[in-house]
Design a protein around this motif. Structure first.
Motif, PDB file in Angstrom:
ATOM      1  N   ARG A 141     -81.721 -16.402  51.084  1.00  0.00           N
ATOM      2  CA  ARG A 141     -82.717 -16.454  50.044  1.00  0.00           C
ATOM      3  C   ARG A 141     -82.475 -17.475  49.119  1.00  0.00           C
ATOM      4  N   MET A 142     -81.280 -17.918  48.756  1.00  0.00           N
ATOM      5  CA  MET A 142     -81.124 -19.263  47.884  1.00  0.00           C
ATOM      6  C   MET A 142     -81.509 -20.368  48.757  1.00  0.00           C
ATOM      7  N   ASP A 287     -74.681 -20.599  36.393  1.00  0.00           N
ATOM      8  CA  ASP A 287     -75.730 -19.434  36.617  1.00  0.00           C
ATOM      9  C   ASP A 287     -77.142 -19.361  37.378  1.00  0.00           C
ATOM     10  N   LEU A 288     -76.916 -20.126  38.277  1.00  0.00           N
ATOM     11  CA  LEU A 288     -78.181 -20.110  39.230  1.00  0.00           C
ATOM     12  C   LEU A 288     -78.127 -18.994  40.215  1.00  0.00           C
ATOM     13  N   ASP A 289     -79.337 -18.466  40.667  1.00  0.00           N
ATOM     14  CA  ASP A 289     -79.652 -17.485  41.413  1.00  0.00           C
ATOM     15  C   ASP A 289     -80.690 -17.831  42.220  1.00  0.00           C
ATOM     16  N   GLU A 290     -81.248 -17.265  43.255  1.00  0.00           N
ATOM     17  CA  GLU A 290     -82.486 -17.454  43.851  1.00  0.00           C
ATOM     18  C   GLU A 290     -83.694 -18.000  43.090  1.00  0.00           C
ATOM     19  N   TYR A 291     -83.946 -17.222  42.079  1.00  0.00           N
ATOM     20  CA  TYR A 291     -84.949 -17.493  41.280  1.00  0.00           C
ATOM     21  C   TYR A 291     -85.010 -18.513  40.338  1.00  0.00           C
ATOM     22  N   ALA A 292     -83.591 -19.049  39.894  1.00  0.00           N
ATOM     23  CA  ALA A 292     -83.622 -20.185  38.990  1.00  0.00           C
ATOM     24  C   ALA A 292     -83.643 -21.303  40.038  1.00  0.00           C
ATOM     25  N   ILE A 293     -83.269 -21.140  41.256  1.00  0.00           N
ATOM     26  CA  ILE A 293     -83.058 -22.432  42.130  1.00  0.00           C
ATOM     27  C   ILE A 293     -84.595 -22.605  42.435  1.00  0.00           C
ATOM     28  N   ALA A 294     -85.526 -21.600  42.698  1.00  0.00           N
ATOM     29  CA  ALA A 294     -86.994 -21.691  42.792  1.00  0.00           C
ATOM     30  C   ALA A 294     -87.684 -22.545  41.755  1.00  0.00           C
ATOM     31  N   GLY A 305     -75.518 -26.234  42.578  1.00  0.00           N
ATOM     32  CA  GLY A 305     -74.151 -25.632  42.918  1.00  0.00           C
ATOM     33  C   GLY A 305     -74.269 -24.238  42.491  1.00  0.00           C
ATOM     34  N   VAL A 306     -73.749 -23.264  43.249  1.00  0.00           N
ATOM     35  CA  VAL A 306     -74.289 -22.017  43.000  1.00  0.00           C
ATOM     36  C   VAL A 306     -72.719 -20.842  43.058  1.00  0.00           C
ATOM     37  N   GLY A 307     -72.678 -20.242  42.091  1.00  0.00           N
ATOM     38  CA  GLY A 307     -71.403 -19.636  42.158  1.00  0.00           C
ATOM     39  C   GLY A 307     -71.600 -18.088  41.896  1.00  0.00           C
ATOM     40  N   SER A 314     -76.081 -11.592  44.650  1.00  0.00           N
ATOM     41  CA  SER A 314     -77.337 -11.408  43.838  1.00  0.00           C
ATOM     42  C   SER A 314     -77.931 -10.211  43.427  1.00  0.00           C
ATOM     43  N   GLY A 315     -76.890  -9.350  42.881  1.00  0.00           N
ATOM     44  CA  GLY A 315     -77.626  -7.981  42.616  1.00  0.00           C
ATOM     45  C   GLY A 315     -77.415  -7.064  43.734  1.00  0.00           C
ATOM     46  N   ALA A 316     -77.000  -7.475  44.806  1.00  0.00           N
ATOM     47  CA  ALA A 316     -76.706  -6.365  46.027  1.00  0.00           C
ATOM     48  C   ALA A 316     -75.227  -6.706  46.524  1.00  0.00           C
ATOM     49  N   PRO A 317     -74.090  -6.323  45.832  1.00  0.00           N
ATOM     50  CA  PRO A 317     -72.854  -7.017  46.180  1.00  0.00           C
ATOM     51  C   PRO A 317     -72.332  -6.282  47.732  1.00  0.00           C
TER      52      PRO A 317
END
Lengths: 434, 434
Positions: A141-142, A287-294, A305-307, A314-317
């Protein structure tokens, strides 16, 4: 901890079930166990299968040595201990390849062997597939949200030190460009990358105060001007000025790790351009996730850079896959208690697509039946042979194969299936279990 | 993958920073790095330190062998490779003991060594502490919610296969009674336990249909009547009847893994009692978290089996700890960019408690200063020596020590701090950094 074998990476009850089974012919009955997910994580449109390659490697090391036998003999009878000493998986495994999309019910792995051999593998199989698929599903998704801009996975510090290696592998499968993790680079050949931390710049502080230029000069001395300098330890505008002062306009990149990344990326791009550093890239992290990336899609960002969000799914480990006995001696079996009904019987799956390549549904049918027909649609079988007689089949897909496969598979999703918004699975699963 | 050393379980940039630093005296300046969390996970009242014991073990194996050196030499200069060949941590480490509560800003670990030696350990230290503390923090809330009833950790299948072992250890530290994970039993001496899976009962299906009694009889034959039978594969009421028919009223326990656990526990308790099996325990499992555990407090449940939510930190799969350079050559240093301010300078911490034992605040002060005074309150220093000159100090607390320490520490929280509701940290952190 011994890593040479993986036999104790399992739940005690798998061994006590073997012990109870071995007193009866039931232990040796031919069985089929299936791995599937009852549902996707909340609102997700698709899942990505990952971990199969690791599983096949680990399977070969699922052996009970003397040290493991000594450990389990405290709760097992001698016959079972003897059986475990000789244990070697001798069955067949079919499954979805790595990088394949999956949906609720997809028979991701089918294990055909005796009851005792099969039940013993449950924990290891699920640990690997649940972890790696959770990471790959989030990473995909990212990658979609990044719309072609590269992502560097840098989340090792946010997850267990060995999970970090598997996460880097799963992220690469999903299309992430590189990892910070050196063990993943060594073991799996994932490209590795890195910039610098604030500590490096702070380390040049002297009695007269900070010396950002000295830090930048030292980094360039060691890594040449293609390197990426971290410019937000002190004042970002001064940091960018210092970076170009020291490196010249040929500087590879600058990284921004804090603040309003969109606003800062624009400011920094303008500043770099005005300084003549028009080819210097901007890497953003924090603190990037798919939403911040978008949300940064319109900004002059070159690399993400995503950690944390990547290595924690991303909420579903965890992917929520389960390992179920579906067939015993050719008879379909299924739990019948409330809320957790499973559809018994060994299954195969095909995915139906239009001539355009867009997929429309996944169809599950019994292994004993003929594949369904679907007028005007192309049906692609989803399971491939992975293990025969306990040994990996020749020519299994590589990690690179899986990466390419997923990139193609994502293009086959109906357009709404690639969106980040919550919704139903991108295509329905149809059961033809007549 | 080689587990004999842990040197590549790290981010590439730690090594390139070393490479850049080694060209300057800066590499050898005495530094202090601190581990802390800027905040607790959303709404949590406290965190639990875990992983310190594992970290000290892994530290001894953080060595670059020839294979690792070959791998990193593709991006490092010869001088750095030579330095890594000789690398052995020679510094001092102080920190919170395992099982200690922590709050935002708590200096959980302080590493005193040269810049190059210290920066190299960042990734490994954070991976271990972030993972293990996340699990222990979630587990402690579950243990509190269970109010004295035992919890069995059975989440191995929901997390990476090696993370599962560390999770079992962290859960035990937090007061969980046992684990399903056999490697955790072997490596850390965590008590292990298990029941049986639905597959076992289903495996006895024959041409005439299911045979739950045969499955129960086989399990009892192998494991004696103290075992726990899984009664919800088919009809639960019939399952309980079959269980007592086969085992007699001395049966150890029954497990319910699906449905409305509260309602079913009451029904099953009544049924067991009416059958005379008044001492047979009821184990419940199936998507339990701390809230579900608490909601079952009034029900006749004897033991909880907890999986997914425990090994994924119940919504907070990583503890968010960071590793920051806070002092160089005795000078406090700190990042100054927006949103991520840190308080520079090496710090110590004491926790203030009333005579009753209830804690009221945590006080951080500079290492160079005298401990603060606090009228009428007892001040307990929170950091203990862990490593001296690169070697673990003698008599470090054991896992059992940590478990006892946490049990005592939880009792010291203000009453609202033990609740499950969201809120602020249970006690404030006060900085005395004059």
């Amino acid at each position: 901890m011994t890593i040479d074998n993986t036999a104790l990476l399992t739940d005690q009850y798998e061994l006590t079930m073997v012990s109870a089974a071995l007193r009866h012919p039931m232990a040796h009955r031919p069985c089929v166990f299936e791995v599937f997910a009852r549902r996707l994580p909340d609102g997700r449109r698709y899942g990505v299968v990952a971990g199969t390659g690791r599983l096949i490697d680990e399977l070969a090391r699922f052996r009970f040595g003397e040290e493991e036998l000594a450990s389990v003999s405290r709760f097992l009878d001698d016959d079972t201990v003897r059986w475990l000493r000789d244990y070697r998986f001798t069955g067949d495994i079919d499954g979805y390849r790595e990088g394949e999309l999956y949906f609720p019910g997809s028979p991701i792995l089918s294990v055909r062997t005796t009851f005792a051999e099969g039940v013993l593998l449950e924990t290891l199989i699920l640990s690997i597939l649940n972890h790696d698929s959770a990471i790959a599903s989030a990473a995909a998704r990212m990658v979609s949200a990044a719309a072609g801009r590269p992502i560097i996975e840098m989340g090792s510090r946010r997850t267990h030190e060995r999970a970090a290696v598997a996460s880097a592998r799963a992220a690469y499968l999903a299309g992430v460009a590189a990892t910070s993790n050196l063990e993943a680079a060594r073991t799996y050949g994932v490209p590795s990358a890195g910039t610098a931390a604030h500590a490096f710049t702070l380390g040049f502080t002297g009695p007269d105060g900070p010396d950002e230029k000295a830090a930048f000069a030292a980094q360039i001395e060691a890594l040449a001007i293609g390197t990426t300098l971290l410019v937000d330890t002190y004042d970002i505008t001064q940091g960018v000025r210092n970076a170009i002062d020291v490196a010249g306009t040929g500087l590879g990149g600058v990284r921004i790790d804090s603040g309003d990344l969109g606003v800062l990326a624009r400011q920094v791009r303008d500043q770099l351009d005005s300084l003549g550093a028009t080819d210097t890239k901007i890497v953003v992290s924090g603190d990037l996730d798919e939403y911040a990336i978008a949300s940064l899609r319109a900004e002059p960002v070159d690399t993400y850079g995503v950690g944390t969000s990547l290595v924690t799914g991303s909420g579903a480990p965890t992917a929520g896959m389960i390992y179920k006995l579906v067939e015993v001696d050719g008879l379909p079996v299924a739990k019948r208690a409330s809320h957790k009904e499973s559809k018994g019987g060994a299954k195969r799956a095909v995915r139906a697509a239009r001539a355009s390549g867009t997929i429309v549904e996944e169809i599950l049918y019994r292994t004993v039946d003929d594949p369904p027909s679907s007028d005007g649609l192309t049906l692609r079988p989803l399971q491939i042979p992975l293990v025969r007689g306990g040994d990996p089949v020749d020519g299994l897909p590589t990690l690179e194969n899986g990466r390419t496969h997923l990139a193609d598979a994502l293009v086959s999703l109906p357009w709404e299936g690639l969106g980040l918004s919550h919704g139903d699975p991108a295509v329905p699963t149809r059961y033809v279990l007549g």
